[in-house]
Structures are given as structure tokens and as C-alpha cells.
Design an enzyme around this catalytic site. Structure first.
Site, PDB file in Angstrom:
ATOM      1  N   ARG A 131       0.700  -2.111  11.033  1.00  0.00           N
ATOM      2  CA  ARG A 131       0.561  -3.271  10.150  1.00  0.00           C
ATOM      3  C   ARG A 131       1.830  -3.330   9.318  1.00  0.00           C
ATOM      4  O   ARG A 131       2.152  -2.371   8.585  1.00  0.00           O
ATOM      5  CB  ARG A 131      -0.668  -3.089   9.265  1.00  0.00           C
ATOM      6  CG  ARG A 131      -1.053  -4.355   8.503  1.00  0.00           C
ATOM      7  CD  ARG A 131      -1.814  -5.324   9.383  1.00  0.00           C
ATOM      8  NE  ARG A 131      -2.517  -6.322   8.596  1.00  0.00           N
ATOM      9  CZ  ARG A 131      -2.215  -7.624   8.611  1.00  0.00           C
ATOM     10  NH1 ARG A 131      -1.203  -8.056   9.334  1.00  0.00           N
ATOM     11  NH2 ARG A 131      -2.932  -8.475   7.900  1.00  0.00           N
ATOM     12  N   GLU A 183     -29.885 -39.018   0.807  1.00  0.00           N
ATOM     13  CA  GLU A 183     -28.752 -38.971  -0.117  1.00  0.00           C
ATOM     14  C   GLU A 183     -28.633 -40.322  -0.796  1.00  0.00           C
ATOM     15  O   GLU A 183     -28.641 -41.367  -0.144  1.00  0.00           O
ATOM     16  CB  GLU A 183     -27.469 -38.631   0.650  1.00  0.00           C
ATOM     17  CG  GLU A 183     -26.170 -38.958  -0.047  1.00  0.00           C
ATOM     18  CD  GLU A 183     -26.008 -38.247  -1.390  1.00  0.00           C
ATOM     19  OE1 GLU A 183     -25.476 -38.891  -2.319  1.00  0.00           O
ATOM     20  OE2 GLU A 183     -26.423 -37.074  -1.511  1.00  0.00           O
ATOM     21  N   GLY A 214      -8.124 -13.737  10.953  1.00  0.00           N
ATOM     22  CA  GLY A 214      -8.849 -12.918   9.990  1.00  0.00           C
ATOM     23  C   GLY A 214     -10.033 -13.666   9.447  1.00  0.00           C
ATOM     24  O   GLY A 214     -11.117 -13.698  10.039  1.00  0.00           O
ATOM     25  N   ARG A 215      -9.828 -14.325   8.306  1.00  0.00           N
ATOM     26  CA  ARG A 215     -10.927 -15.058   7.666  1.00  0.00           C
ATOM     27  C   ARG A 215     -11.569 -16.117   8.560  1.00  0.00           C
ATOM     28  O   ARG A 215     -12.784 -16.327   8.480  1.00  0.00           O
ATOM     29  CB  ARG A 215     -10.425 -15.667   6.357  1.00  0.00           C
ATOM     30  CG  ARG A 215     -10.082 -14.621   5.292  1.00  0.00           C
ATOM     31  CD  ARG A 215      -9.334 -15.242   4.116  1.00  0.00           C
ATOM     32  NE  ARG A 215      -8.026 -15.719   4.508  1.00  0.00           N
ATOM     33  CZ  ARG A 215      -7.262 -16.491   3.747  1.00  0.00           C
ATOM     34  NH1 ARG A 215      -7.695 -16.895   2.563  1.00  0.00           N
ATOM     35  NH2 ARG A 215      -6.069 -16.870   4.148  1.00  0.00           N
ATOM     36  N   CYS A 218     -15.006 -12.993   0.846  1.00  0.00           N
ATOM     37  CA  CYS A 218     -14.350 -11.827   1.442  1.00  0.00           C
ATOM     38  C   CYS A 218     -13.700 -10.966   0.361  1.00  0.00           C
ATOM     39  O   CYS A 218     -14.318 -10.051  -0.173  1.00  0.00           O
ATOM     40  CB  CYS A 218     -13.368 -12.260   2.527  1.00  0.00           C
ATOM     41  SG  CYS A 218     -12.253 -13.617   2.073  1.00  0.00           S
ATOM     42  N   CYS A 265     -18.660 -13.989   3.857  1.00  0.00           N
ATOM     43  CA  CYS A 265     -17.957 -15.260   3.925  1.00  0.00           C
ATOM     44  C   CYS A 265     -18.719 -16.312   3.147  1.00  0.00           C
ATOM     45  O   CYS A 265     -19.952 -16.411   3.258  1.00  0.00           O
ATOM     46  CB  CYS A 265     -17.803 -15.703   5.381  1.00  0.00           C
ATOM     47  SG  CYS A 265     -16.995 -17.310   5.559  1.00  0.00           S
ATOM     48  N   CYS A 321     -10.888 -19.649   0.384  1.00  0.00           N
ATOM     49  CA  CYS A 321     -11.333 -19.529  -1.014  1.00  0.00           C
ATOM     50  C   CYS A 321     -11.388 -18.086  -1.488  1.00  0.00           C
ATOM     51  O   CYS A 321     -11.349 -17.820  -2.686  1.00  0.00           O
ATOM     52  CB  CYS A 321     -12.707 -20.169  -1.172  1.00  0.00           C
ATOM     53  SG  CYS A 321     -14.046 -19.309  -0.302  1.00  0.00           S
ATOM     54  N   TYR A 381       0.854  -1.191   0.000  1.00  0.00           N
ATOM     55  CA  TYR A 381       0.000   0.000   0.000  1.00  0.00           C
ATOM     56  C   TYR A 381       0.893   1.246   0.000  1.00  0.00           C
ATOM     57  O   TYR A 381       2.129   1.158  -0.027  1.00  0.00           O
ATOM     58  CB  TYR A 381      -0.928  -0.016   1.206  1.00  0.00           C
ATOM     59  CG  TYR A 381      -2.087  -0.971   1.074  1.00  0.00           C
ATOM     60  CD1 TYR A 381      -3.257  -0.591   0.418  1.00  0.00           C
ATOM     61  CD2 TYR A 381      -2.022  -2.257   1.601  1.00  0.00           C
ATOM     62  CE1 TYR A 381      -4.328  -1.462   0.287  1.00  0.00           C
ATOM     63  CE2 TYR A 381      -3.079  -3.139   1.487  1.00  0.00           C
ATOM     64  CZ  TYR A 381      -4.234  -2.738   0.823  1.00  0.00           C
ATOM     65  OH  TYR A 381      -5.291  -3.605   0.695  1.00  0.00           O
ATOM     66  N   ASN A 433     -20.097 -33.268  -4.590  1.00  0.00           N
ATOM     67  CA  ASN A 433     -18.886 -33.059  -5.383  1.00  0.00           C
ATOM     68  C   ASN A 433     -17.699 -32.579  -4.557  1.00  0.00           C
ATOM     69  O   ASN A 433     -16.559 -32.585  -5.039  1.00  0.00           O
ATOM     70  CB  ASN A 433     -19.157 -32.053  -6.506  1.00  0.00           C
ATOM     71  CG  ASN A 433     -19.922 -32.671  -7.659  1.00  0.00           C
ATOM     72  OD1 ASN A 433     -19.808 -33.873  -7.913  1.00  0.00           O
ATOM     73  ND2 ASN A 433     -20.713 -31.867  -8.353  1.00  0.00           N
TER      74      ASN A 433
END
Length: 661
Positions: free
Chosen positions: A227, A430, A337-338, A368, A380, A364, A179, A438
Site C-alpha cells: 500500500r 408524497e 473501497g467505499r 465507514c 455504510c 460521506c 502510518y 430535503n
């Protein structure tokens, strides 16, 4: 509490600020979470309150603009835009966060500089003249001294407003991720000859001036975190370096990074929130699933050995065993975080020894960073209520219904879970012998361990919620009519598309190979360079096989705008790094017993192959939905059986339908 995790829940201090445990919520983008006055909108407030309720010790907000000179107004919250109204929106939130004995820092950013997404550039600036990270044709001019001084003063004003609102401290963003402030710190981008360029101290002067100004206005005891990226992992402009790759660093290397940490702490920073990478090596800052967990520990260790202030460290540390390892010499606070997007109660669940109840982050980025890139508020993929906790939560039903879910893939599992949480009587059938659809073959590669954890989490949730699960059960219209449900949800998924290529070669699908139904040889040609084809190719190459990918389109993975960029960029780099040959703009023309022939603008080419692996997409299996027309009760079709997409589509689709039953 499990005694081996006790250290995670010891108190810790940043300066004179006491924090109840060693957990922190990592700063994540607040795009579209501003109100009209530059304050926090209601969704942002509820989002942070929920994580405080979930047990985290320190919350560091996502970026808030020091001013709106570089970016559109209200794109982010901004404490200097309307200080009175900023305080009005954040003060009640802080009171509630404090009620849960959590602390909160406001993160303030100076902007993106050359790393700005072109469509969001209001003023194209940088420390020196630089081309834009994403559009090389776009040039950013050098900031004037007056602009630098104004930015520093706005950082200081923003910190003063934060203190007035009741924030426990601020975090300066960032000598981090490439940044604007990091561009000042890196000689590769900063060619200035005045006091804000030159040697390392000059390149860090903007960051040191900011902390000294904040301390002067807010007091020596007001905590200021930074940071901080200790290493850039740049092998060139717009070229990242992979883990384990031998390269020459053109950005910030370890020696300079550690020396910079000493200078920054000497200037007055009370803690360093450590990671690595820049926008030119973006996957380091936003690690996809291809990274091993805990990959930042070495960076934290090097910084912690050099400075005497607390080090905060993230990097896929959601496994509490890795978190404890990190606390033994790599950091003082573990940053999530995630994982806190996926499960806001992660910390509480670790503390109360309910690890099997933690909903896993899949790394993934679809919910986010993928949403932020589209100008949408972060959320999310596996937690649709993230960022809209109050307006999109689950409420108990007034009328209990008998709900039949047909299909045990991710969409069916989420529909069953949500329906049961709301109080319905739920049965899931099922046709196969396992739940997961999958995702069962999709989770086979080593780098998809969290996908396997997601299936296990759903299985555990359905058990706890009392959902009746019937495996090896095929449902048709007669079954549905006999069952007597009040509502039916079909989630019958999708099947791989298998073109007829002819020939006698070993032709199979990626699903067949991943699931173990078929065994791949040693020379494999993957037809289809989408996500499934590329991930399968990488997995096979990592086993030592010779793999080629043939894709008819000009780029694999649908190109850089088809999926979160950091995932695209890393997978694109990993394939050649693992000796996978990639042929784009290439069509398959012939399949022989021992080879395939392909053709592109360079002509025809024969590729040796003992296995032809097909990964050209999936087709919806929606026959049951058609069969149930006119059955006399509401029938909803969700997930891949409605439209073939990805996990976020399946989960969000199912959540929306089930929360309304």
C-alpha cells in the site's frame, strides 16, 4: 456486457497469481472485526464473502496487526497472536471466496505511530521523537533497533501464517497515509541516524527488509503487494494542501515518491496499491465528495511509468467510464473501497450492464470512517447490512401486509424499498411533486452528484419492486383511515428554522436558494456555520459570489469531532481557499437593507450583504404522527420527523423499522 467496459473484465496477474478480472476490493479498516483469538469474527467473514459473490476479482482485507505491541488486543485481527486459531477462522472464509473465483490478500500493518488516536495508544512510538497527530501534547518516542527488528519479524511471521491459512498473498501496510512505515519513509518525520534513517534507501529499509524476509520464508512466488502513497500533500505539520493549491511539499513529493517506488519494486514487491496523502492531509487518503472523481489517476500514471509491476488504483472510480480511463495508462487493477460497502454487487452490475441498479456511495464517511473513529465496526450510511450481512439481512415475510409510507424523503424511500423487498404491498404518498425530500435541495451543488444518484436509485428500485407512488398527495388522519393499511410509517421530514431578524434585507433559507425558489445576490451572509450553511457557502463562492459565514459557536461544523474528520478538515480548508470569510464565536445583532452587523470578542463589524441566507437548522415535522394517535393500527415515525439528523440516521432508522414489519 457493455463492450466499452470489457477491459475491466480481462484477466490480469500479480506475479504468477492469475486474477479473473481487473477489479479489486480496497483495504478498509477491520476495527472490531476480530474474534477473541485475533482471528476474523463471523461478521468479517460474511462481509468479504459477500463481495466475492458480487464479482470482485481480488479482495485485499482491511488492516490486520503484525502484533499487538502498539494497540489494544483484539482491536484488529492479528495473525501472529494465535496462529492456529487465526487459520481456523480464515481458512473456511477463503474457501468460500475461492468458490466465487476471487482471490484474497491479507493486509498486515505495523501500526499507526504518531498517527494513532490518543485514546487507543498502548505504546507511543514513532521512527523518531514526534508529537501525536491529533494531540500535540502527546509525545511519541523513537523506536529502538530491537523494536524495529521485532516488528519486521512479526510481519514475516504474519505473512507465513497467512500463506498457511490459504491467503493468495499479502499486502504490507504501509508506506502509505502517514502510518508508521510511511513515517519511516518521510524525512520530515524520520530523523534517525542509523541504517533506518538518513537517505531514501535508509528510510525505506524497514519496508524493503520486510518484503525480502517474506519472500525468503514464503517463497519467491508468494505475492507481496505494498500500500503506497506517492505524494504526501503536506504543506506543514497537520496542514494538508488542497487540490489546485500552490504550496511547498514538506513530505514526500513526486520525484522522491517515484524513486521510492522503483526501490520498493527492486526489493521484491509484486504490486503497488497507489494513492496519496498522509494523516496530516487526511482528506487525500479518504476523499470526501468535494474531490473530483478519479483524482488518483495522475499518481497511478507516474508510478506505472516507473515500475514494471501491476499498479492498483482507487480514488472514487465507481463510474465505469472513469475506471476504463484509469486502465488506459494509470493502473492495471481498479480498486473499489467505499463503493463496495454501498453495493457489494457493484462489479457484477457493471458486468451485466445494470448500472442503474448500483447503489451509490455518497463519500460521506458517516458509516465507514465515522464509525471506526468511534471504535465501532465499519459499515455504510446507505447500506445498513454492510458488515452484518447474515445477521441483519432481509428475509421474506410470512404474512404479507398492506403498508402505507407517508413521506418521500430518504427515510420514506428506504422504508418503502425494504418493505417491498420483504414482500409487503407498499404504497408511498408524497405531498410534493418529487421524491427526495430535503435531499433535493441538498444535492444541488456540483460536489453532491452522488446524492442525486441516490434519489434516482431509489426511484428506480421502487419502480422495479412495484411500489405504488402517489405524488402531490397529502395524507391526514382521514386519508389513513380510509386507506385501510395494516401498518403506517410516517416520514414527514423537517423544515428549515427561520428566525425573525427584522429589517428589509433579502432574507431566505439555504433550502430556498438551493432549490431555486429564491435567487441570491452577489454579497451573501450565511447565518449558521453548520454543514448546510458551509456547503451552501462553498457552492455560492464557487460561482464567484462574495460570501461570509457567521457562526455563534467557537467552530464551524460543530467542530472536528462532530463529523468524520476528513470531511470537516477539507470543508474547513475549502472555505478560505474559495475566499469565504468565516466568523466564529460571532452573533448577528442587526440586519439592514444593505448589510448585517455582527459582534464578537473583537467588537462589532458591519458586513455588506444583499442577501441574508439562514441555515440555523431544521425542525421536525411530526404533526401527522400526533394526529394519528389512537388510529387503531401500528404507526411508526422515522427519519427527520422523529429526530433531525443526517442521511445515515434516516436510512438506518427506516431499515430497522421496515425489516421488522
Amino acid at each position: 456486457m457493455n463492450p466499452k467496459y470489457a477491459k475491466l473484465f480481462e484477466p490480469v496477474s500479480i506475479g504468477k497469481l492469475a486474477i479473473k478480472n481487473r477489479t479489486s476490493m480496497a483495504p478498509m479498516g477491520l476495527v472490531c472485526y476480530s474474534d477473541v483469538n485475533g482471528g476474523f469474527n463471523r461478521e468479517a467473514q460474511d462481509y468479504y464473502i459477500e463481495r466475492a459473490k458480487g464479482g470482485v476479482g481480488l479482495i485485499i482485507t482491511g488492516i490486520c496487526a503484525a502484533d499487538y505491541s502498539e494497540m489494544p488486543e483484539q482491536a484488529l485481527p492479528c495473525p501472529t497472536y494465535n496462529p492456529l486459531m487465526f487459520c481456523k477462522s480464515t481458512s473456511p472464509m477463503i474457501e468460500k471466496i475461492h468458490a466465487y473465483d476471487a482471490k484474497i490478500f491479507l493486509q498486515i500493518t505495523g501500526g499507526l505511530g504518531r498517527s494513532a488516536i490518543p485514546g487507543l495508544i498502548k505504546k507511543a512510538i514513532a521512527p523518531s521523537e514526534n508529537s501525536n497527530r491529533f494531540d500535540p501534547a502527546k509525545q511519541h518516542r523513537a523506536m529502538t533497533k530491537e523494536e524495529i527488528q521485532t516488528l519486521i519479524q512479526n510481519f514475516i511471521k504474519g505473512a507465513a501464517v497467512a500463506k498457511q491459512a490459504g491467503f493468495d498473498g499479502v499486502e504490507i501496510h504501509a508506506v502509505h497515509e502517514g502510518y508508521l512505515l510511511d513515517q519511516f519513509a518521510i524525512a520530515f518525520f524520520n530523523k534517525r541516524t542509523d541504517e533506518y534513517g538518513g537517505d531514501l534507501r535508509g528510510r525505506l529499509k524497514i519496508a524493503t527488509d520486510i518484503v525480502q524476509g517474506v519472500k525468503k520464508v514464503c517463497g519467491a512466488d508468494f505475492p507481496v503487494s505494498l500500500r503506497y502513497s506517492v505524494k504526501s500533500f503536506m504543506k506543514g505539520l497537520r496542514q494538508g494542501a488542497l487540490p489546485g493549491e500552490t504550496f511547498t511539499e514538506v513530505g514526500k513529493d513526486y520525484d522522491e515518491g517515484v524513486e521510492a517506488a522503483r526501490i520498493l519494486v527492486e526489493a521484491g514487491y509484486d504490486s503497488l496499491n497507489v494513492d496519496a496523502g498522509t494523516y496530516d492531509s487526511w482528506y487525500w487518503n479518504h476523499p470526501p465528495m468535494f474531490f473530483k472523481k478519479g483524482m488518483y489517476r495522475e499518481f497511478g500514471r507516474r508510478v506505472k511509468e516507473a515500475v514494471n509491476v501491476p499498479v492498483i488504483l482507487a480514488g472514487r472510480l465507481d463510474d465505469p467510464d472513469l475506471a476504463i480511463d484509469a486502465l488506459n495508462g494509470c493502473c492495471d487493477l481498479v480498486s473499489y473501497g467505499r463503493p463496495l460497502l454501498a453495493d457489494p454487487y457493484l462489479v457484477q452490475k457493471i458486468e451485466t450492464d445494470r448500472l442503474d441498479e448500483i447503489r451509490p456511495c455518497l463519500s460521506c464517511h458517516d458509516g465507514c470512517m465515522g464509525r471506526i473513529a468511534k471504535g465501532l465496526p465499519l459499515s455504510c450510511a446507505v447500506n445498513p447490512a454492510c458488515g452484518r450481512e447474515t445477521v441483519y439481512g432481509l428475509s421474506p415475510v410470512d404474512v404479507k401486509k398492506k403498508v402505507l409510507i407517508i413521506g418521500g424523503g430518504i427515510a420514506g424511500l428506504e422504508a418503502a424499498r425494504v418493505s417491498a423487498v420483504r414482500g409487503h404491498s407498499v404504497t408511498l404518498v408524497e405531498s410534493g411533486d418529487r421524491l427526495g425530500g430535503n435531499l433535493i435541495p441538498g444535492s444541488v451543488p456540483d460536489f453532491k452528484t452522488d446524492d442525486r444518484r441516490l434519489i434516482a436509485w431509489y426511484e428506480n428500485q421502487l419502480r422495479k419492486l412495484g411500489v405504488e407512488v402517489k405524488l402531490n398527495t397529502r395524507a391526514d388522519r382521514a386519508y389513513v383511515e380510509k386507506f385501510g393499511a395494516d401498518v403506517v410509517v410516517t416520514a414527514t421530514g423537517s423544515k428549515p428554522i427561520v428566525p425573525d431578524f427584522g429589517g428589509e434585507n433579502h432574507i431566505c433559507t439555504a433550502t430556498d436558494v438551493l432549490s431555486g425558489k429564491e435567487k441570491a445576490g452577489d454579497k451573501i451572509v450565511v447565518i449558521g456555520g453548520g454543514l448546510v450553511g458551509c456547503e451552501t457557502a462553498l457552492w455560492l463562492a464557487q460561482q464567484g459570489k462574495k460570501v461570509s459565514v457567521v457562526e455563534i459557536m467557537p467552530d464551524i461544523l460543530g467542530g472536528p469531532h462532530n463529523m468524520p474528520f476528513m470531511n470537516y478538515d477539507m470543508l474547513k480548508d475549502l472555505l478560505p481557499f474559495n475566499k469565504v470569510d468565516v466568523y466564529c464565536g460571532t452573533k448577528l445583532t442587526k440586519v439592514d437593507d444593505t448589510s448585517v452587523t455582527v459582534e464578537n470578542k473583537e467588537g462589532a463589524k458591519e458586513i455588506p450583504a444583499d442577501t441574508v441566507l439562514v441555515a440555523v437548522g431544521y425542525r421536525s415535522e411530526n404533526k401527522l404522527q400526533e394526529e394519528l394517535r389512537g388510529v387503531g393500527i401500528p404507526v411508526y415515525n422515522i427519519g427527520d420527523s422523529r429526530e433531525v439528523k443526517n442521511i445515515i440516521h434516516a436510512v438506518w432508522n427506516a431499515y430497522e423499522v421496515a425489516r421488522s414489519l
